[in-house]
Design an enzyme around this catalytic site. Structure first.
Site, PDB file in Angstrom:
ATOM      1  N   HIS A 243       0.818  -1.208   0.000  1.00 19.06           N
ATOM      2  CA  HIS A 243       0.000   0.000   0.000  1.00 19.06           C
ATOM      3  C   HIS A 243       0.867   1.280   0.000  1.00 19.06           C
ATOM      4  O   HIS A 243       0.841   2.069  -0.926  1.00 19.06           O
ATOM      5  CB  HIS A 243      -0.898   0.050   1.250  1.00 19.06           C
ATOM      6  CG  HIS A 243      -1.762  -1.137   1.463  1.00 19.06           C
ATOM      7  ND1 HIS A 243      -2.872  -1.434   0.680  1.00 19.06           N
ATOM      8  CD2 HIS A 243      -1.710  -2.103   2.422  1.00 19.06           C
ATOM      9  CE1 HIS A 243      -3.451  -2.533   1.157  1.00 19.06           C
ATOM     10  NE2 HIS A 243      -2.772  -2.955   2.194  1.00 19.06           N
TER      11      HIS A 243
HETATM   12  O1  RIB Z   1      -5.291   0.107   4.671  1.00 20.47           O
HETATM   13  C1  RIB Z   1      -3.893   0.076   4.474  1.00 20.47           C
HETATM   14  C2  RIB Z   1      -3.236   1.168   5.236  1.00 20.47           C
HETATM   15  O2  RIB Z   1      -3.495   1.001   6.625  1.00 20.47           O
HETATM   16  C3  RIB Z   1      -1.702   1.149   5.090  1.00 20.47           C
HETATM   17  O3  RIB Z   1      -1.200   2.450   5.208  1.00 20.47           O
HETATM   18  C4  RIB Z   1      -1.288   0.326   6.264  1.00 20.47           C
HETATM   19  O4  RIB Z   1       0.039   0.621   6.694  1.00 20.47           O
HETATM   20  C5  RIB Z   1      -2.270   0.780   7.315  1.00 20.47           C
HETATM   21  O5  RIB Z   1      -1.796   2.024   7.845  1.00 20.47           O
END
Ligand code: RIB
Ligand code: CA
Length: 313
Positions: A243
């Site tokens: 992500h």
């Molecule tokens: O939903 C994914 C996000 O939430 C990413 O940034 C992960 O690190 C958590 O913070």
């Protein structure tokens, strides 16, 4: 080369945050003015520690790390140990940090930096809940117009949510903060689950990290191995969605990503939809677009960039 782009990384490490921080520190196109930790994946005491663990792993004890808000603006903190483990950085065991945490509060660092640096010269890169950013904007409205751009990981539209059926974790944890940031009028680039779920690691790539034979390579491989198990169990997908590295990769090679400039609203009332990023993808409203909402990524080029940069440590 043009002068490096000045950025502040706001983060809740988190294995994927950690890979994003390493990518930024390995990339000469970027100048990391500081790292501000926020409560999210795990409580603040751990996110600020993990941010320093990653800087030390990268050999960058010169990076200034600040602790920020330890809870959302209005709501109870929701954490994600079920995804990231109880330390927030489960995987390879790494030594406790020896580099100091800065004394100043992260929000004050954000305000002072944006007031000091020339207007339009600093990009904010939030990788967790938006509590620090929103608090800084509320405390010092004069800085809003000085931010060059906000490139954040958060939200989801076609992909739905990952913490509720409708909401993605970063936005869900502090929807009130997200609402402030999405309404602030700062140019916004959003990396939602719609695109980050396409940035899935492969077994070959993870083994490639391990075969670098470096501390950093081993850590990245172990983090993605650990982090992958949640998504594999939940989505049946093979691989861990990287992500947060999507945010940093965009700064280095924006054309890796494609999306649409649309209006995105944050749901604050919904019984079932609290924290949803309501993207007007089909432009059915007259609401002016406020975000470049990304939908796809050139996966092979994304991982080639990551491999090349992580290989520099
Ligand atoms: O939903 C994914 C996000 O939430 C990413 O940034 C992960 O690190 C958590 O913070
Ligand atoms: Ca994160």
């Amino acid at each position: 080369m043009a002068s490096a782009r000045k950025i502040i990384i706001d983060t809740d490490p988190g294995q994927d945050d950690a890979v994003a921080i390493l990518l930024a520190l390995a990339s000469p196109e970027l100048e990391v003015l500081g790292i501000t930790a926020v409560a999210g994946n795990v409580p603040l005491a751990l996110t600020q520690k993990n941010a320093r663990v990653v800087c030390e792993l990268a050999g960058r004890t010169d990076i200034r790390v600040f602790a920020g808000c330890d809870r959302p603006l209005k709501r109870k903190l929701v954490t994600a140990e079920h995804v990231h483990g109880k330390t927030g950085l489960d995987g390879v065991a790494l030594p406790d940090p020896t580099m100091p945490l800065e004394d100043a509060h992260a929000v004050d660092f954000l305000i002072e930096t944006l007031r000091r640096e020339p207007p339009g010269s600093v990009t904010l890169c939030p990788l967790g809940p938006l509590t620090n950013i929103a608090t800084a904007f509320e405390k010092a409205p004069d800085i809003v117009g000085r931010v060059a751009e906000i490139v954040l990981m958060g939200g989801g539209y076609f992909e739905g949510g990952n913490i509720t059926p409708a909401a993605e974790f970063n936005i869900y944890v502090d929807p009130d903060a997200a609402d402030i940031v999405f309404r602030a009028g700062v140019p916004l680039v959003v990396m939602p689950l719609d695109v980050t779920h396409k940035a899935l690691t492969s077994r070959d790539w993870v083994e490639g990290m391990r075969s670098l034979g470096t501390e950093v390579g081993r850590a990245v491989a172990s983090w993605t191995d650990f982090f992958e198990r949640f998504d594999t169990a939940k989505y049946g997908s093979q691989g861990a969605p990287l992500h947060d590295p999507c945010v940093i990769a965009y700064l280095i090679e924006p054309d890796l990503f494609t999306g649409r400039h649309v209006h995105v609203a944050i749901e604050l009332e919904g019984t079932h939809t609290l924290g949803m990023t309501v993207a007007d993808w089909w432009r059915v409203t007259k609401n002016a677009p406020n975000a470049m909402f990304m939908g796809s990524v050139d996966r092979d080029r994304f991982f080639a960039l990551l491999t090349e940069r992580i290989g520099r440590f």
